[in-house]
Scaffold this active site. Structure first.
Site, PDB file in Angstrom:
ATOM      1  N   ASP A   1       0.840  -1.201   0.000  1.00  0.00           N
ATOM      2  CA  ASP A   1       0.000   0.000   0.000  1.00  0.00           C
ATOM      3  C   ASP A   1       0.871   1.246   0.000  1.00  0.00           C
ATOM      4  O   ASP A   1       2.054   1.208   0.397  1.00  0.00           O
ATOM      5  CB  ASP A   1      -0.944  -0.003   1.203  1.00  0.00           C
ATOM      6  CG  ASP A   1      -0.225   0.080   2.548  1.00  0.00           C
ATOM      7  OD1 ASP A   1       0.815  -0.590   2.714  1.00  0.00           O
ATOM      8  OD2 ASP A   1      -0.708   0.808   3.440  1.00  0.00           O
TER       9      ASP A   1
ATOM     10  N   GLU B   1       0.146  -0.913   5.944  1.00  0.00           N
ATOM     11  CA  GLU B   1       1.261  -0.306   6.676  1.00  0.00           C
ATOM     12  C   GLU B   1       1.108   1.204   6.762  1.00  0.00           C
ATOM     13  O   GLU B   1       1.400   1.807   7.804  1.00  0.00           O
ATOM     14  CB  GLU B   1       2.591  -0.673   6.010  1.00  0.00           C
ATOM     15  CG  GLU B   1       3.812  -0.401   6.883  1.00  0.00           C
ATOM     16  CD  GLU B   1       4.332   1.026   6.835  1.00  0.00           C
ATOM     17  OE1 GLU B   1       5.110   1.410   7.726  1.00  0.00           O
ATOM     18  OE2 GLU B   1       3.958   1.770   5.888  1.00  0.00           O
TER      19      GLU B   1
END
Length: 458
Positions: free
Chosen positions: A90, A155
């Site tokens: 991400d 994250e």
């Protein structure tokens, strides 16, 4: 022979590796924006397909409570160590878009750098690990050790569901060492190994005074302005020497050893470099510690934002009813985020004036992590950097936080080796994020060496 074959394969296929990385970077996997949920899933499936294609096994996309986790393994080296490779697919939002020289999701190469959102944080470095594995599997048909892979999609929003996932799948993820490349090195010719990460305790303080905004001419001087009260409280959180004034804040801090201070002193980071990189006129902080020690090895308290009153154009003479501050504390080894949370709350209530009401809320917690610099995996990493970058790495503590490192230590009993490939000027989270192609290619070679060295015992 296996090592040399893998290195030769990686060198021969650099152009294809770059094009494949570009394909991954084109997926706008922004985890914090709900509109990109389909892109998050697409990135996870893309990685899963790629892992299968390079020869990894038991590949699956696990849908936890949040964004998917991609896991895989290759376990055909009995008697050899097992490495768990961690990364995240991400990325951060791209705003402000008008500051990008090129489209953040249309990867462009300029002056030896690959520009795109996620290029350095963390798609590029994580992809280097996959290419190192591919080089072994395609050139030699085997790996020198056992490998497990975990790549998450949360994250950048705090890995909210990953801790529970790791504990629930601890047996499947069990490893001797965790390998992570979500940090930076000091320079293109000066690799560094992070052995310490600071933890995080992020709080929000809301101060309320009147039950509605007031005219400052009618009530000024008779009502304690909540914004002023908040600023007075914030100012009281440090003393004149830059130390945090919360009672008990430093009680659990593990002292720096003479050996550590000598190693940190090798870092090419001083006040002059600080001024060049940040534009500040002078450094600040605890005078008894060097700039490098303050950044990575000491706890901090920072005001990340203050909200209150009129901030639009022109003037509005108002006493705001409320004011709010976001305050983060970076923690070092042996400090407990839950304890610091309690100490912060108690201190805020202690220094709050009785002319306002104060509410304190927790936003995020993360434990600090410290890895034994003498672990065999650290020796393997140091030798691998020398082989891949041609220079001996220095050991350093990182000022930022990667909370999952502490989770891996607790849930798996495995130390994390942080082998960064990015550079300090890669503009993580900012417009025009980049990844130096030389570091991408040298990083692949370095990881290939790491696996070989660790398999031989470090």
């Amino acid at each position: 022979m296996t090592l040399q074959s893998a290195l030769a394969y990686a060198h021969e296929h650099q152009d294809r590796f770059l094009e494949e990385l570009k394909a991954l970077l084109r997926i706008p996997s922004i985890s914090t924006l709900p509109d990109h949920a389909d892109d998050i899933r697409r990135a996870a499936e893309w990685l899963a397909d790629h892992m299968r294609a390079i020869g990894l096994e038991h590949v699956r996309v696990d849908p936890p409570a949040g964004h998917p986790v991609v896991v895989a393994d290759w376990l055909h080296a009995p008697g050899r160590p097992t490495v768990l490779i961690y990364g995240h697919y991400d990325v951060q939002p791209v705003d402000p878009l008008d500051l990008w020289i090129s489209d953040p999701f249309d990867p462009q190469v300029r002056d030896g750098n690959l520009y795109a959102r996620g290029a350095s944080d963390d798609k590029g470095p994580f992809f280097a690990h996959l290419k190192a594995l591919e080089a072994y599997l395609r050139a030699a048909g085997t790996l020198p050790l056992n490998v497990k892979v975990l790549c998450e999609g949360e994250e950048e929003i705090g890995s909210a569901h990953l801790d529970a996932y790791v504990y629930a799948h601890a047996a499947d993820l069990a490893a001797d060492v965790v390998l992570i490349s979500d940090t930076t090195i000091l320079g293109p010719n000066q690799p560094s190994i992070v052995y310490g990460l600071r933890g995080l305790c992020y709080m929000e303080v809301e101060v309320t005074g009147p039950d509605h905004d007031l005219h400052s001419g009618q009530y000024g001087g008779a009502v304690h302005n909540p914004l002023q009260a908040l600023c007075e409280m914030i100012a009281a959180l440090h003393d004149a020497q830059g130390r945090v004034t919360i009672p008990g804040f430093y009680d659990k801090v593990r002292p720096l050893s003479n050996e550590e201070r000598a190693e940190i002193a090798r870092l090419p980071f001083n006040e002059e470099r600080l001024k060049r990189e940040t534009g500040v006129p002078k450094g600040w902080g605890e005078a008894s510690y060097t700039i490098a020690e303050r950044i990575g090895a000491r706890p901090t308290l920072e005001v990340n934002g203050v909200i209150g009153g009129w901030t639009g154009p022109g003037s509005k003479t108002v006493i705001p009813a409320q004011a709010l501050a976001k305050i983060s504390m970076r923690l070092v080894a042996d400090q407990d985020p839950d304890e610091i949370d309690r100490l912060f709350r108690e201190h805020i209530q202690r220094i709050a004036p009785d002319t306002v009401r104060v509410d304190v809320r927790s936003l995020a917690h993360g434990a600090p992590a410290l890895v034994d610099r003498h672990h065999p995996a650290m020796a393997a990493a140091a030798r691998a950097y020398e082989a891949g970058f041609g220079a001996r790495p220095v050991f350093t503590r990182e000022g930022g936080s990667i909370p999952i490192v502490a989770t891996f230590q607790k849930a798996l009993g495995a130390p994390s080796v942080l082998m960064g490939l990015g550079l300090p000027d890669d503009r993580f989270h900012s417009p025009n994020e980049k990844f130096t192609l030389a570091n991408f290619y040298r990083g692949i070679a370095t990881i290939i060496h790491f696996h070989s060295l660790l398999a031989e015992g470090g």
